[in-house]
Structure formats: structure tokens, C-alpha cells
Design an enzyme around this catalytic site. Structure first.
Site, mmCIF file in Angstrom:
data_model
loop_
_atom_site.group_PDB
_atom_site.id
_atom_site.type_symbol
_atom_site.label_atom_id
_atom_site.label_comp_id
_atom_site.label_asym_id
_atom_site.label_seq_id
_atom_site.Cartn_x
_atom_site.Cartn_y
_atom_site.Cartn_z
ATOM 1 N N HIS A 93 36.506 13.290 14.428
ATOM 2 C CA HIS A 93 35.725 12.183 13.878
ATOM 3 C C HIS A 93 36.681 11.045 13.585
ATOM 4 O O HIS A 93 37.715 11.245 12.950
ATOM 5 C CB HIS A 93 35.015 12.627 12.595
ATOM 6 C CG HIS A 93 33.938 11.688 12.155
ATOM 7 N ND1 HIS A 93 34.210 10.429 11.689
ATOM 8 C CD2 HIS A 93 32.594 11.821 12.137
ATOM 9 C CE1 HIS A 93 33.065 9.831 11.394
ATOM 10 N NE2 HIS A 93 32.070 10.657 11.654
ATOM 11 N N ARG A 138 30.334 2.702 9.307
ATOM 12 C CA ARG A 138 30.492 1.783 10.435
ATOM 13 C C ARG A 138 29.140 1.282 10.904
ATOM 14 O O ARG A 138 29.003 0.131 11.325
ATOM 15 C CB ARG A 138 31.243 2.468 11.582
ATOM 16 C CG ARG A 138 32.742 2.550 11.329
ATOM 17 C CD ARG A 138 33.462 3.244 12.479
ATOM 18 N NE ARG A 138 33.087 4.644 12.554
ATOM 19 C CZ ARG A 138 32.739 5.281 13.671
ATOM 20 N NH1 ARG A 138 32.755 4.657 14.820
ATOM 21 N NH2 ARG A 138 32.403 6.553 13.635
#
Lengths: 534, 221
Positions: A320, A340
Site C-alpha cells: 500500500h 488521497r
């Protein structure tokens, strides 16, 4: 404020460049650029981290070294005697191994058709990566979206290596799953008139990420767990399965459970068995920190493999892009992709963005590794490692003050505990070992290559090809958990109580280990990770 | 290095560690008292006291740094009651709730629950909302609960706050929040097979075709 004076100084560059970055989209990579950064920087492409497994049905297949180590190991029960003719401790239609989201979904579905179900789980019911999944769950349930559009995203994100029928099952069941959860009283983020609020994730072409603040997985897990308990389904905690039992025809017929507290073994006989044991981040491939829960040690893969179930893409691991890097107490901790999704962007030591913030996870991680490694533009930390910034204060500029508190309460709280205010200060992140893209091969009934053995959740492979998109794992565990539960229950109605229970598959596996010398005295599965430092 | 006392025994551990890491550093193999290791699951509720102090403090072991002179123990399990119910049979009403969790109406207002909540939730307030039948506010306020059980361990009225809150949230989500109408239509369309043809074309397509479609797909702003 826990950042050192050096970091505070470097943070000023982020603040300086911030006004010029607001509203400016960094360009996405072309396919060629993506391929290039993956091949040069993604850990899956660095062959030093892998070896070929010498035993079992996938002999010769490539695996991470740490995974091969737990596969090439002797059974914990090798020197023990069991009377498999005696009455077993548990005798059920369907045995579900694992108490996460997949196991709970499977148990509910099997129970709803009238099957007698036992859930055996290693830790507490609900101690699973499901509980930690923050960002969301995908489903094509908006007018501008269709399952076919979702399918393209899944396949493209998975580098087209997905088993198409599994990807089809995933996206077609998705709206049904959200409806099921809505009816069970899971508290999704909604508008007043009931419409689900949905957003983007890395690699999505439509806003189809459903959320429950940033506790999406926790909300799903506690709802499913509550429902399993409401139904009175038998759940045995702290009792991991350590071996699958086969019947006289080599079909799955139960498992050996190990009570971690009394250290006693118990036999569970079942007409059908579902492996829903999750992932393997606690094997710490290539020494990476992990976002996974305490029990993610690949146990189900090991037992399934010994029983003859084939694997697929065992060499494909997801890192990740945004794992916590500093303060050290947050090392490896998942910083949800929703951060994000809301507009936070990765920046190098100069406060410059170097990659579009919503590339797929494999590409985004590789770009961060490149920034620190080849380009030397990582932020050096007092702990001796490097990181990049994730400019979380941008979120409040884009969406208004208070957004982080409303949309990312878990993140805000976790960093606040260690004196970082992510509304005002950017986070420091580095890729963290997150997900096992592959696993035991299943078909779209969630059936493995061993008769009467089903697999669901992270333990299963083929659905996501070699890269999973955000929001498709919470989806996958429920889609295939329910399919496994339904099909295992249906099968159990057609067949008699299994006979001739045996461990012959272990004898031949041990023989292979002896012949190749691959076992090297190791015992598996791992069951618990060892962090004792002495 | 700092000195900590795990269940009364002294260990020297680096001061940068969390309680969880410190216990492992000290040699403990964690079985209970450890779950997600990231502050989401509530497995690692820990009670401690500082040397010389009398006040009992609490925290999640994975989210709390060790301090010199910490006397600590974990709560591996707490036998709180969970009411069994059929969500389709109950309604978000005070009458129904009182049958499931009568003890919530015995709250003494002592605020012990608030003092121990590692998530800083106003537990007593959401119990008050439940008493009043305001399930929407109870659901919202209790949402970040990790079900660690520390509140229950301190409650003089024997309320099992986290289970009551979960029931309130499920009631709110099932009966008070409006269902997503388009979701229901889409689910129906899938069950009727109306969307099969479109996806089956893609399932049968070769990789080249898929790659082309993927590269040129329209991305929603």
C-alpha cells in the site's frame, strides 16, 4: 507537534509550494511509464525476494521466500496420535475457518439455508483485516455506472491477469452485497434522501466507493458479527485450525482445531469446509512493515495447500503506497486511500508532487520507492529510514475546514495520539505490506481445487489478478464469503456424513519434504507472529 | 530505557515503544490483548497506574506509549451481555429497546464511562440519547466506538454500552435512515438478469480488446 526541528524545517517547503499546487492536477502516467516504474521498482519484480517451492501441487511455482518457508514446513500434529474413528468434538454440516468478514458472511449465508454451522477462529471473532479496512467498498449502483464499467476497472487494475469469471462475480454481486448490508443495518454514509455518498479510489473510473466514515471495514465487521451472534451460530474463538482432515476419497471432511489457551487439540468433522483465514502480512515479506492484523500469517493457505488445493499468483503482493512512517509508533499503519481520494498528494523533500495521487496502488507505491531510491528525494527520518510527505492539509483547503474531522476521524485521532495534527501538518508515509493479491485458486462458486473445500476472502486468489483496487477487498470477502456459504451449505445437503477420515495427505507431504530436504525442520502453519525481542 | 511493571513484574524497555510493543519486547507472546495492532479493534484495552499515583488510567496498548513507572495489566475479555434480537422484528422505539437492554435506563449519570473511553466518546450522552429514543443522535455519537469494553468495566449500573450502541446504530440504519432507491433498482435489475449481456461481452473479450477499452475509458471528474 512531534516533528523534530529538522522535519519542521523541511515541512516549510511543503507549506511554500502548497498554494501553487491547489487545483492543479499532476498528469497521470501513460501505460509505458506505468510498466517502466513497476518493472524497476515494484518489489514483485525483484527476483531476489522469491524462490521456487519444491513440494506440493504447485511444485516449481514462485513464492516470496517468507511464504515458501511456511509452505515448506512439517505439520504441527506430525508426532501426535488422533483417533479419527471416535466421536468428534464437533460434528457439523459446514465448518467455517476464520472469523473475519468472509467467515462471518459465509456463516450467515450457510445458516440461512438451514445448515448447522461452526465458525472456528484463531483470535477473537472479528480480529481480522476486515476490521481495519478504512477506505470503502466498491459497487456500481449509480445511474452513470454499471457492473461492466466496474469490471473494466477491476481487470485493468489487475493487469488483465484476473480470472474473468471471478471478476464478473465480484462486480455483479456488488450492488446485491451493499443492499444486503444496508438491510442488516450497516451505517453507510448517505445523503438525507437515502442516496449513498460515493467517491473515487485509485484506479476507479466512476465514483463508486461507499464508505462509513473511515471505519468502513469496522462498521461492516461489527454488523456481521452482531448478526452471527443474533442467529446463535456457534463461534469458537482462540481455536485456529491447524490441519484439514480429508475423507477416504480425498475430499475435505473437517479440521483439527487447536485451543490456544488449553493447548488441546479438537476434531471438527464437517461435510464441507470453508477456508476464510485471510492474508499473510505478518510474514513481513522483504522486511516490509505491514498494515495487517496480528493473525495474518497465511495459515489457511498452508493447510489448504497441504490438502492439495492449488494456488494462483502466490508471488503477487500488494504494497500500500501510504503506510505510516513517522512517528515510529505508527510505522506500517495504514493511512487510508480515502486520504488521497479526498485530495491529499504525495510530495518529495522539496515539497514537489512526483506522481498523480490516484494511480493504482502498485504504480503509486513504485513511484514512491523510485523517489526515495533512484532520485534520492525522500525525506530522511530520525529513525534511519526515508519517507515522503502526504499533504493532508490540502484536504481542508479543497473541501473546507472540518472535512478531516468528519471524513477521516480515525486517521485524525491516530495521529493526534502521537501529537501530529494532520489538518495542519502533512503526514510522513512509505509503502507498507498490505495485501496478498493471490491465494488459493477458486471458481465462481468459491470452490477450491479440492472437493468440498471452499475458500473466500483474502485467502482466495484470481479475483484481482496481480493488483487489487481499493474497495474491492471488502467487496470480495462478502461476495465470495456469501457464495462459499451458500454453495457449501447446498453441497452439505447432498452428501452423507464423511467416512474414513484421515491424514494421508500429510504423510505424503512430509515424504516430499524429506525427499527434497525443503522442510529444514520448520513447523507450520505459523499461527502467531513472534515479536519477542530477546 | 524506562521501567514498566507488567502485572507487577518489572521490565526495562525502550521509551519509544507502545505498551503492546513493550510487552513483546519484554518477552510476552501475545494471544489475547492484541488484535489489529492499529487502534481499530479494541482487543488491547489496558488499565494502568503511575508509580506513586492512585488514579487508574486506561488506554489501548497499541496506541499508548510506555512511560517510566507504569504499572499495567490488560483486560483480555469482559463478560458483557449481548441481547439477541431479530432486526426484522424490532423497531426503533423506547419500548423495544427497554426489552433488550433495560439496564440503560438505570444510568446513574456518574460519567465513569466517559473518563475511560480511549476514543474520547461522550458515552454517557449517547446512553441518554438511547433512553430518549433518539437513535439517530446515539448512532452518530457512538459511531467511533471500538467495543473495547472499558466503559462496561467501570459502570456501576452494569450497562453494556458498546452493545447497546451497536443495536442503536443498526436500528437507525435499518429503519430511520432512508434506503437508497437506486441501489434497490440496480439490485433488482441484476437479479432479473438485465445486465448479463453487457458484461458477458466483456468476459469473452480478448486481452487486447480489454486493454484498449481500459485505456480509453472515460473517467468521471
Amino acid at each position: 507537534m512531534v516533528y523534530t526541528p529538522q522535519l519542521t524545517e523541511l515541512m516549510k517547503k511543503v507549506e511554500e509550494t502548497r498554494p501553487s499546487r491547489v487545483g492543479v492536477d499532476f498528469p497521470r502516467m501513460t501505460q509505458e511509464e506505468r510498466r517502466d516504474v513497476l518493472e524497476k521498482f515494484h518489489p514483485d519484480y525483484n527476483l531476489d525476494g522469491f524462490r521456487e517451492i519444491k513440494v506440493g501441487v504447485n511444485k516449481g511455482a514462485r513464492m516470496p521466500i517468507e511464504m515458501a518457508d511456511v509452505f515448506e514446513a512439517y505439520s504441527r500434529i506430525r508426532d501426535l496420535k488422533f483417533d479419527l474413528k471416535a466421536d468428534p468434538h464437533y460434528d457439523v454440516d459446514v465448518l467455517v475457518i476464520g472469523g473475519g468478514g468472509a467467515g462471518a458472511s459465509a456463516a450467515l449465508e450457510a445458516h440461512s439455508t438451514g445448515a448447522d454451522v461452526l465458525v472456528a477462529t484463531k483470535l477473537r471473532f472479528g480480529d481480522a483485516n476486515t476490521m481495519m479496512a478504512q477506505g470503502g467498498i466498491q459497487a456500481a449502483d449509480k445511474p452513470n455506472d454499471t457492473p461492466a464499467t466496474h469490471f473494466l476497472d477491476v481487470m485493468g487494475g489487475g493487469r488483465l491477469e484476473n480470472v474473468p469469471e471471478l471478476a464478473r462475480a465480484l462486480v455483479m454481486d456488488a450492488p446485491l452485497v451493499i443492499k444486503w448490508l444496508e438491510d442488516l443495518g450497516a451505517m453507510f454514509d448517505k445523503k438525507d434522501e437515502g442516496t449513498m455518498i460515493t467517491g473515487h479510489g485509485g484506479g476507479t473510473s466512476r465514483k463508486r466507493m461507499h464508505t462509513a466514515r473511515d471505519y468502513t471495514g469496522a462498521e461492516i465487521m461489527r454488523t456481521l458479527r452482531d448478526e452471527v451472534l443474533n442467529k446463535g451460530i456457534n463461534v469458537v474463538e482462540f481455536s485456529p485450525a491447524v490441519e484439514i482432515i480429508l475423507d477416504e476419497q480425498g475430499r475435505a471432511a473437517g479440521a483439527v482445531l487447536y485451543n490456544l489457551e488449553t493447548e488441546q487439540y479438537e476434531i471438527a468433522r464437517a461435510k464441507t469446509v470453508i477456508i476464510a483465514t485471510g492474508g499473510s502480512g505478518r510474514l513481513h515479506y522483504r522486511g516490509f512493515p505491514t498494515s495487517n492484523h496480528h493473525g495474518a500469517t497465511a495459515d489457511g493457505l498452508v493447510l489448504g495447500y497441504r490438502a492439495g488445493a492449488k494456488t494462483i499468483y502466490a508471488d503477487s503482493i500488494q504494497y500500500h503506497p501510504t503506510g505510516g512512517a513517522y512517528p515510529p509508533q505508527l510505522l506500517g499503519l495504514l493511512v487510508t486511500e480515502k486520504t488521497r481520494g479526498l485530495g491529499a498528494t504525495p510530495l518529495n523533500i522539496n515539497g514537489e508532487q512526483f506522481v498523480y495521487h490516484l494511480e493504482t496502488r502498485d504504480v503509486e507505491s513504485s513511484a514512491i520507492l523510485r523517489e526515495c531510491d533512484e532520485r534520492g528525494l525522500g525525506v530522511p527520518l530520525p529513525t534511519g529510514i526515508e519517507a515522503v510527505w502526504l499533504d493532508s492539509p490540502l484536504i481542508e483547503i479543497i473541501h473546507g475546514e472540518g472535512t478531516i474531522e468528519r471524513q477521516l476521524p480515525a486517521m485524525l485521532r491516530q495521529f493526534q495520539r502521537f501529537d501530529v495534527d494532520i489538518r495542519k501538518e502533512p503526514m510522513l508515509i512509505f509503502p507498507t505490506l498490505h495485501y496478498q493479491n493471490g491465494g488459493l485458486l477458486i471458481d465462481d462458486d468459491a470452490h477450491s481445487t479440492v472437493e468440498n473445500l471452499y475458500v473466500a476472502g483474502e485467502a482466495a486468489g484470481g479475483i484481482h489478478g496481480t493488483n487489487r483496487l481499493m474497495g474491492n477487498s471488502l467487496l470480495d470477502i462478502i461476495v465470495f464469503g456469501r457464495r462459499a456459504g451458500r454453495n457449501a451449505a447446498a453441497k452439505s445437503r447432498e452428501i452423507p456424513v464423511p467416512e474414513g477420515l484421515n491424514f494421508e495427505h500429510l504423510d505424503s507431504y512430509h515424504q516430499e519434504l524429506d525427499n527434497t530436504g525443503a522442510g529444514d525442520g520448520r513447523i507450520g502453519p505459523m499461527v502467531l507472529p513472534h515479536y519477542t525481542h530477546r | 530505557m524506562v521501567d514498566i511493571f507488567i502485572m507487577g513484574k518489572r521490565y526495562k524497555v525502550p521509551e519509544t515503544l507502545t505498551i503492546l510493543d513493550a510487552m513483546e519486547y519484554a518477552g510476552y507472546q501475545m494471544i489475547r490483548g492484541c488484535g489489529c495492532r492499529a487502534g481499530f479493534c479494541g482487543a488491547c484495552a489496558t488499565v494502568y497506574r503511575m508509580a506513586g499515583g492512585y488514579e487508574l488510567l486506561v488506554g489501548l496498548a497499541c496506541q499508548t506509549k510506555v512511560e517510566d513507572g507504569m504499572y499495567l495489566a490488560q483486560i483480555p475479555f469482559f463478560p458483557g451481555r449481548k441481547a439477541q434480537f431479530d432486526l426484522e422484528e424490532i423497531k426503533p422505539s423506547v419500548a423495544h429497546f427497554a426489552q433488550l437492554y433495560p439496564e440503560v435506563y438505570r444510568c446513574l449519570g456518574c460519567s465513569s464511562c466517559n473518563k475511560v473511553c480511549p476514543q474520547d466518546i461522550d458515552v454517557m450522552q449517547y446512553i441518554a440519547y438511547i433512553q430518549r429514543g433518539d437513535f439517530e443522535k446515539a448512532a452518530d455519537l457512538s459511531f467511533d466506538c471500538l467495543m473495547c469494553g472499558l466503559c462496561v468495566s467501570r459502570c456501576p449500573a452494569n450497562i453494556v454500552h458498546y452493545n447497546a450502541a451497536l443495536t442503536a446504530r443498526r436500528l437507525y440504519s435499518r429503519y430511520i435512515a432512508k434506503p437508497d432507491r437506486f441501489l434497490a433498482e440496480r439490485a433488482q435489475a441484476i437479479e432479473n438478469g438485465e445486465l448479463d449481456a453487457e458484461i458477458d461481452k466483456l468476459v469473452k473479450a480478448d486481452k487486447e480488446k480489454l486493454q484498449e477499452l481500459y485505456n480509453n475509458r472515460e473517467i468521471e471528474k
